[in-house]
Motif scaffolding. Structure first.
Motif, short mmCIF file in Angstrom:
data_model
loop_
_atom_site.label_atom_id
_atom_site.label_comp_id
_atom_site.label_asym_id
_atom_site.label_seq_id
_atom_site.Cartn_x
_atom_site.Cartn_y
_atom_site.Cartn_z
N SER A 119 0.85 -1.19 0.00
CA SER A 119 0.00 0.00 0.00
C SER A 119 0.89 1.24 0.00
O SER A 119 1.66 1.46 0.94
N THR B 241 0.15 4.34 0.31
CA THR B 241 -0.18 5.35 1.33
C THR B 241 0.52 5.00 2.64
O THR B 241 1.15 5.83 3.28
N LEU B 242 0.43 3.72 2.99
CA LEU B 242 1.05 3.28 4.25
C LEU B 242 2.58 3.32 4.13
O LEU B 242 3.28 3.66 5.10
N VAL C 252 -0.77 9.86 5.09
CA VAL C 252 -1.86 8.92 5.33
C VAL C 252 -3.18 9.65 5.57
O VAL C 252 -3.22 10.75 6.12
N GLY C 253 -4.27 9.03 5.10
CA GLY C 253 -5.59 9.65 5.27
C GLY C 253 -6.23 9.21 6.55
O GLY C 253 -6.99 8.24 6.57
N LYS D 232 -11.27 -1.84 4.85
CA LYS D 232 -10.29 -2.41 3.91
C LYS D 232 -10.44 -3.93 3.83
O LYS D 232 -10.50 -4.50 2.75
N TRP E 209 -8.59 4.61 -5.17
CA TRP E 209 -7.86 4.36 -3.92
C TRP E 209 -6.93 3.16 -4.11
O TRP E 209 -7.29 2.17 -4.76
N VAL E 210 -5.75 3.28 -3.52
CA VAL E 210 -4.63 2.38 -3.82
C VAL E 210 -4.89 0.88 -3.65
O VAL E 210 -4.28 0.08 -4.35
N ASN F 25 -11.61 9.14 -2.54
CA ASN F 25 -10.20 9.17 -2.19
C ASN F 25 -9.48 8.71 -3.46
O ASN F 25 -9.72 7.57 -3.87
N TYR G 93 -16.44 8.04 3.05
CA TYR G 93 -16.32 9.49 3.30
C TYR G 93 -17.66 10.22 3.25
O TYR G 93 -17.70 11.45 3.18
N LYS H 80 -13.24 7.11 9.43
CA LYS H 80 -13.05 8.50 8.99
C LYS H 80 -13.98 9.46 9.73
O LYS H 80 -13.53 10.49 10.23
N TYR I 170 -8.63 15.17 1.12
CA TYR I 170 -7.44 15.15 0.28
C TYR I 170 -7.50 16.25 -0.78
O TYR I 170 -8.58 16.58 -1.27
N ARG J 195 -0.91 13.50 -3.93
CA ARG J 195 -2.01 13.64 -2.96
C ARG J 195 -1.49 14.23 -1.67
O ARG J 195 -0.45 13.81 -1.14
N1 GLU Z 1 -7.29 5.29 3.36
C1 GLU Z 1 -6.19 5.99 3.95
C2 GLU Z 1 -5.34 6.58 2.87
O1 GLU Z 1 -5.68 6.51 1.72
C3 GLU Z 1 -5.46 5.15 4.94
C4 GLU Z 1 -4.31 4.34 4.46
C5 GLU Z 1 -4.71 3.11 3.75
O2 GLU Z 1 -5.48 2.33 4.32
O3 GLU Z 1 -4.28 2.95 2.62
O4 GLU Z 1 -4.34 7.18 3.18
#
Ligand code: GLU
Ligand code: PMP
Length: 393
Positions: A13, A15-16, A37-38, A101, A125-126, A175, A206, A238, A324, A369
């Motif tokens: 991921s 984002t992580l 990170v979101g 997730k 989203w990733v 996202n 969201y 969220k 974002y 982002r």
């Molecule tokens: N959804 C958030 C993000 O896009 C948290 C991180 C993740 O779960 O990917 O940053």
């Protein structure tokens, strides 16, 4: 090589990964501002934390629950739906799990046979694409552009449809773009999906974070026919600032829901019991903090958006929801001599200490982002640094 092909082909991921990199640099003593990170930066509201603590103290959190979740959690989810979606649910239409997730993954595992196709509007989203692949499905990307406010049309979906199309995934507010589909747009897509027997996966996570008079319409609330065709994924991460509690859920067709519950029962077992008690309080208790946090995000957006627009080469649409900003940085990259957005993002981190997420993992090679789920001063300082970087020769 002992690692499976499946995992070798999977992306981590991003984002992580970006958040972890920023944390590691910070731990080394670097002056880092992480807009990666979101996740909301507020502590979970006290009454929610107290509910979990009580469940631990009185012993009810000690045990497994039914794999799909406590009956009281399902009741809370159903009344939440009555309030926000305009319809209620039976317990067999609800499955809770370890974060939205994991629930998304359980959905793909439950409905996809090998080679089944999932239409995923870009930017996305990733985690969607890798989860579809893990379930042996095929992600089919349908490109949206800024000129259409990052939204896909029925004509585009129809052009991408094949006899293997099983699912259309919608994430509104989105996202990473923050865009929201209107009721009319959703009705068009919903009716198209019903006509062709395509399942709608509505990631509404969201839905309560919308700003400046924009409204969120859940696609599942538009008509009975569309609702029958839709699995809604949602959670408390969220809206209630509960990312660490890992509570997500899905609602809809009982056959799909029970198949997802089977996945839960064979993988994680039930969602952590104390977290279920916290989620019940989140959904049933006072909602004031949700509005307070929403207002804080709105203020940040309205402060930071005009400042970002002054950064040379950064061009962003004003988001309507989520938290974002997703500027197109093609011009900024050209100004600095970059052609690859991941390398550009790395250079920004190196030169300014501002950690962003590359658009590459979102299927958007010209964008970066920024999460604005940080305090105003931090956000202002980050944008100030970006501007100074872009103005430097
Ligand atoms: N959804 C958030 C993000 O896009 C948290 C991180 C993740 O779960 O990917 O940053
Ligand atoms: N969907 C989207 C669009 C998200 O941004 C996130 C954030 N991680 C999730 C689902 C999953 O949320 P969680 O697992 O924290 O419930």
């Amino acid at each position: 090589m002992t690692v499976s092909k499946r995992i070798r082909e999977m992306e981590e991921s991003i984002t992580l990964k970006a958040a972890a990199k920023a944390k590691a640099l910070k731990a080394e003593g670097r002056d880092i501002i992480s807009l990666t990170v979101g996740e909301p930066d507020f502590p979970t509201p006290v009454h929610i934390r107290e509910a979990a603590i009580s469940s631990i103290k009185n012993g009810s959190a000690s045990f497994y629950t039914v794999a799909s979740g406590l009956p009281a959690l399902k009741t809370a989810i159903s009344s939440h739906f009555e309030t926000f979606y305009g319809y209620s649910l039976e317990p067999n239409q609800i499955v809770a799990g370890t974060g939205a997730k994991f629930i998304l993954y359980a959905f793909f595992m439950a409905v996809l046979d090998p080679a089944d196709e999932v239409l995923i509007p870009t930017p996305y989203w990733v985690s969607y694409a890798d989860q579809v692949k893990l379930a042996e499905g095929v992600p089919v990307f349908v490109e949206s552009t800024e000129s259409n406010a990052f939204k896909v049309t029925v004509d585009q979906l129809e052009a991408a449809r094949t006899d293997k199309t099983k699912v259309i995934l919608l994430n509104s507010p989105s996202n990473p773009t923050g865009m929201i589909y209107s009721r009319d747009e959703l009705e068009g897509i919903g009716n198209w999906a019903v006509e062709h027997g395509i399942l709608i996966l509505a990631d509404d996570i969201y839905g309560r974070l919308v700003y400046n008079g924009n409204t969120f319409t859940p696609i599942s609330s538009i008509s009975e026919a569309i609702r029958q065709q839709t699995i809604v994924v949602n959670g408390v991460s969220k809206a209630y600032s509960m990312t660490g509690w890992r509570v997500g859920y899905a609602t809809g067709n009982p056959e799909i829901i029970s198949s997802m519950a089977k996945m839960v029962s064979q993988t994680t077992s039930n969602l952590t019991t104390a977290a279920q008690y916290a989620a019940i309080e989140a959904l049933e208790g006072a909602q004031d903090s949700v509005e307070e946090m929403r207002q804080a995000f709105e203020e940040r957006l309205n402060t930071i958006y005009p400042l970002l627009s002054e950064v040379p080469g950064f061009k962003a649409l004003k988001p309507q929801g989520a938290f974002y900003l997703f500027p197109d940085v093609s011009e900024a990259m050209a100004m600095k001599g970059f052609t690859n957005v991941t390398e550009f993002t790395d250079a920004i981190l190196e030169e300014t200490g501002v950690a962003l997420v590359t658009g590459d993992g979102f299927g958007a090679p010209h964008n970066v982002r920024l999460s604005y789920a940080s305090g105003l001063d931090t956000l202002k300082e980050a944008v100030h640094r970006l501007k100074a970087f872009m103005e430097m020769d």
